[in-house]
Design a protein around this motif. Structure first.
Motif, short mmCIF file in Angstrom:
data_model
loop_
_atom_site.label_atom_id
_atom_site.label_comp_id
_atom_site.label_asym_id
_atom_site.label_seq_id
_atom_site.Cartn_x
_atom_site.Cartn_y
_atom_site.Cartn_z
N TRP B 223 0.83 -1.20 0.00
CA TRP B 223 0.00 0.00 0.00
C TRP B 223 0.87 1.25 0.00
O TRP B 223 1.93 1.27 0.64
CB TRP B 223 -0.93 0.01 1.21
CG TRP B 223 -2.15 -0.85 1.00
CD1 TRP B 223 -3.28 -0.49 0.36
CD2 TRP B 223 -2.32 -2.19 1.42
NE1 TRP B 223 -4.17 -1.52 0.34
CE2 TRP B 223 -3.60 -2.59 0.98
CE3 TRP B 223 -1.52 -3.13 2.10
CZ2 TRP B 223 -4.12 -3.86 1.22
CZ3 TRP B 223 -2.03 -4.37 2.34
CH2 TRP B 223 -3.32 -4.75 1.89
N ASN B 227 -1.78 6.19 1.93
CA ASN B 227 -2.96 5.37 2.21
C ASN B 227 -2.81 4.71 3.57
O ASN B 227 -3.76 4.64 4.36
CB ASN B 227 -3.11 4.30 1.11
CG ASN B 227 -4.51 3.69 1.12
OD1 ASN B 227 -5.28 3.98 2.03
ND2 ASN B 227 -4.80 2.88 0.13
N ASP B 236 -8.54 3.04 1.56
CA ASP B 236 -9.14 2.32 0.43
C ASP B 236 -8.43 0.99 0.27
O ASP B 236 -7.27 0.94 -0.12
CB ASP B 236 -8.99 3.17 -0.85
CG ASP B 236 -9.60 2.46 -2.04
OD1 ASP B 236 -10.14 1.33 -1.87
OD2 ASP B 236 -9.52 3.03 -3.15
N ASN B 238 -8.59 -1.22 -1.81
CA ASN B 238 -8.26 -1.64 -3.16
C ASN B 238 -7.10 -0.86 -3.78
O ASN B 238 -6.67 -1.15 -4.89
CB ASN B 238 -9.49 -1.51 -4.06
CG ASN B 238 -10.54 -2.55 -3.70
OD1 ASN B 238 -10.20 -3.61 -3.19
ND2 ASN B 238 -11.79 -2.21 -3.93
N ASP B 239 -6.63 0.10 -3.04
CA ASP B 239 -5.58 0.95 -3.60
C ASP B 239 -4.21 0.40 -3.23
O ASP B 239 -3.52 0.92 -2.38
CB ASP B 239 -5.77 2.39 -3.06
CG ASP B 239 -4.78 3.34 -3.69
OD1 ASP B 239 -4.17 2.97 -4.74
OD2 ASP B 239 -4.60 4.43 -3.13
N TYR B 240 -3.86 -0.73 -3.85
CA TYR B 240 -2.56 -1.35 -3.55
C TYR B 240 -1.87 -1.71 -4.85
O TYR B 240 -2.47 -1.73 -5.92
CB TYR B 240 -2.73 -2.58 -2.66
CG TYR B 240 -3.50 -3.72 -3.31
CD1 TYR B 240 -2.82 -4.70 -4.05
CD2 TYR B 240 -4.87 -3.83 -3.16
CE1 TYR B 240 -3.52 -5.73 -4.64
CE2 TYR B 240 -5.57 -4.86 -3.75
CZ TYR B 240 -4.90 -5.82 -4.48
OH TYR B 240 -5.58 -6.83 -5.05
#
Ligand SMILES: Nc1ncnc2c1ncn2[C@@H]1O[C@H](COP(=O)(O)OP(=O)(O)O)[C@@H](O)[C@H]1O
Ligand SMILES: [Mg+2]
Lengths: 326, 364
Positions: B223, B227, B236, B238-240
């Motif tokens: 990540w 984030n 979030d 999914n933000d990886y």
């Protein structure tokens, strides 16, 4: 007699109009290893009551099931009104009425509902079905119970309903499997009258039973079966000319014995313990011979109290067949 | 014998129409069912139990936000399906064996009715009877609707499939009933078949897991700094991005064996109903039992792509299929084949004149 009625699309009507009754030849049917019917020839004429007689387990029900298009024979041919029930069961069913020996019914339905339902299953229109049901309920005198659930019917009432059910489609052929078993004497007389009427109206009636006395009075012909085979077919008129046993009861059996021995008539005797009364059983070749003997007894001053056949006509044949088999 | 033989009155032979034969059998069956008092008591008990469960659920989750109505609705559907699976086989299994034992089957067979008409009439009657269980729950369904949060596009799918499932279970019951000689045996076999659909599919799915085990090359999720450190509000998941060091890890390719679940009645009903699409930023509603099943099946269908966030160094969000293909057509197809096969075999068994009879059975 051609009796085709012209009605639209009436090819099937013409087919049923040949009123030929039932004929079956060399029928055989087994269930696994059990041979229920081995070799039966059977004929029943229109307008006549044909009795099917045989001991328990002799194959009466199995034969009727084959005639009723419910069971396929292993061997042999059947024709009901000229229709083969094996190859054309639906046409056969239209002219058949079958009353099984089991009295199962839809118990929560009333007698009237049962009859109208069955009528509907024969494709009879609703209004006609209602009329037909009413007619039949009257015929078997069940009007009072018409709207009672069949569950509460007594055995005799259930039996009458079952007969009415078999008549719904006004069948030309009526197959009754032990219809009189369990009926009280009054109901038997009613059944006898009804069966007679149905036959007189031109239907072919087959009635199976092992109670022979009641068949005597309504049957025109009899087919005897034993162990799955036809052992004899005869008309009642023929049965009247055969050798029969008679029982003669008298006030003094010793005098009767002297009288019969003088005439060389073989007989078996029975005497009461405490009186000279008793009876003798004799075999006589015909009804004329019986009448002649009675006359001689009376003229010979023997005090006869009864002089009667020991058994019914059919029973006589039945018993003679039993004797014949080792 | 000189009895005047009257001319037999020849009636124009009445032909039995196909539909009218079915209708008569249907009426005969329904009439017998509505006459039995036990039946009404049973329906009343049924209503009470479901009302209690649904009412308690409403009380418990009522305060927890949107979705109470949907949850209640799905709960009723799941209940009717569950008990339908338990009751319908029993209701339909004696429809023909009962007549056989009672001696009325031969009476029907001796009329102009055909085996097909007989079976269809009995099947329709069993089906309509089992629909009674759905119909008495209508007040509960309406109650669920008062919450105003039901996802309406799913309603026809859920109810339609439920009705169809009951039809299939009744078809199995009636077919088995025609084939069996005794009611007890028929009930037993119908239950086994229904259990095969309901539980057997789950067991088969579980057992097949070993067969779809594969080794995959996975890598760690990474990540971004901001984030990770930001507060929860902007987190979030999914933000990886995916790390480049690949390692081998066992995984289950459930995309290959999820079809085994297709014939499960719950899966069919859940899968046939569309799921609401979440708008970005919208909180998910409470999820009901059918919705839950649907989501589980969908994620199982996605297989490895769904369970391994980084596969071969590629982020799974990029590879996740948009929409998985629906399972319910396969399920309904398999179930329909089973029911139809039993009904066709049953029809052959009811055909008269009968050839071979099973040992120990009589026609009358
Ligand atoms: N479905 C069947 N399976 C096996 N045996 C049977 C079956 N139906 C009849 N039988 C046997 O066939 C014989 C004739 O039976 P049935 O026709 O019922 O006799 P009846 O009606 O003259 O008393 C009996 O020995 C009976 O046990
Ligand atoms: Mg019998």
């Amino acid at each position: 007699m051609e009796s085709t009625v012209s009605s639209p699309g009436s090819t099937t009507v013409a087919q049923t109009a040949q009123n030929t009754g039932i004929s079956a030849n060399s029928l055989a049917r087994s269930f696994g290893h059990v041979v229920a019917v081995e070799n039966i020839d059977f004929r029943a004429e229109p307008g006549k009551v044909t009795a099917l007689i045989g001991p328990n387990g002799s194959g009466k029900t199995t034969l009727l099931l084959m005639l009723a298009s419910l069971l396929k024979p292993n061997h042999g041919t059947i024709s009901v009104q000229g229709i083969d029930p094996v190859s054309n069961p639906r046409a056969a069913r239209a002219v058949l009425g079958w009353m099984p020996d089991t009295l199962g019914m839809w118990e929560s339905l009333t007698g009237r509902e049962i009859l109208t339902t069955v009528a509907a299953l024969y494709g009879i229109a609703k209004s006609d079905a209602a009329t037909r049901a009413q007619e039949l309920l009257e015929l078997v005198s069940l009007e009072e119970l018409a709207d009672t659930p069949a569950r509460v019917f007594s055995r005799g009432q259930a039996q009458r309903l079952s007969l009415a059910r078999a008549l719904v489609n006004n069948p030309a052929i009526l197959l009754l499997d032990e219809p009189a078993s369990g009926l009280d004497p009054g109901a038997r007389v009613q059944l006898r009258v009804l069966v007679r009427q149905l036959a007189d109206s031109g239907k072919t009636v087959v009635i199976s039973s092992h109670v022979l006395a009641e068949l005597d009075e309504m049957a025109d012909a009899a087919v005897f079966i034993s162990k799955g085979k036809t052992v004899r077919s005869q008309t009642l008129a023929e049965a009247g000319t055969q050798i029969r046993g008679y029982t003669i009861s008298v006030l003094d059996v010793t005098r009767l014995r002297e009288f019969l021995e003088a005439k060389n008539i073989a007989a078996t005797y029975a005497q009461d313990f405490d009186s000279p009364r008793g009876s003798a059983k004799v075999k006589l070749a015909s009804e004329t011979e019986a009448a002649a003997l009675l006359k001689e007894l009376v003229l010979g001053n023997i005090a006869v109290t009864t002089f009667a056949p020991s058994a019914g006509l059919l029973e006589e044949t039945y018993l003679s067949l039993e004797e014949g088999t080792p | 014998m000189s009895a005047p033989v009257r001319e037999r009155q020849v009636q124009p032979r009445a032909e039995l129409g196909y539909l009218s034969g079915i209708r008569t059998i249907f009426k005969l069956e329904i009439l017998q069912r509505v006459r039995s008092r036990g039946w009404y008591m049973f329906l009343a008990m049924w209503f009470t139990v479901i009302a209690l469960v649904v009412g308690l659920t409403a009380l418990n989750v009522g305060a927890q936000g949107r979705g109470t109505g949907q949850l209640m609705f799905e709960l009723v559907v799941a209940f009717v399906l569950f008990f339908g699976l338990l009751i319908a086989p029993a209701l339909s299994s004696n429809s023909i064996t009962g007549d056989r034992a009672n001696g009325t089957l031969a009476i029907l067979q001796n009329t102009l009715i055909t085996p097909g008409q007989l079976l269809l009439g009995k099947w329709l009657a069993a089906w309509v009877t089992s629909l009674g269980f759905l119909i008495v729950t209508i007040p509960l369904l309406l109650w669920a609707m008062t919450y105003g949060d039901i996802y309406f596009p799913a309603v026809p799918g859920l109810l339609g499939m439920l009705v169809l499932e009951l039809a299939i279970v009744c078809g199995i019951g009636v077919g088995v009933s025609a084939l069996a000689n005794r009611t007890l045996f028929a009930v037993l076999i119908s239950y086994l078949l229904v259990a095969m659909l309901g539980l057997g599919t789950l067991i088969a799915f579980g057992l097949s897991m070993e067969l779809v085990r594969v080794d995959v090359k996975a890598s760690n999720q990474e990540w971004s700094e901001e984030n990770m450190n930001g507060d929860d509000a902007i987190w979030d998941p999914n933000d990886y991005t995916c790390g480049t060091t690949l390692y081998t890890q066992p995984a289950y390719a459930t995309d290959r064996n999820t079809w085994l679940l297709a014939a499960n009645p719950f899966v069919v009903v859940a899968d046939a109903a569309p799921r609401p699409v979440l708008k970005p930023g919208q909180d998910a509603d409470l999820i009901g039992p059918m919705g839950g099943i649907s989501e589980m099946v969908r994620s199982s269908q996605a297989g490895i792509a769904n369970t391994i966030p980084c596969l071969n160094g590629i982020k799974n969000l990029d590879t996740l299929p948009e929409k998985s293909s629906p399972l319910w057509p396969l399920g309904i197809g398999l179930q329909g084949l089973l029911a139809a096969g039993l009904l066709v075999a049953g029809r052959a068994k009811l055909r008269t004149p009968a050839g071979r009879l099973a040992t120990g059975t009589r026609i009358a």
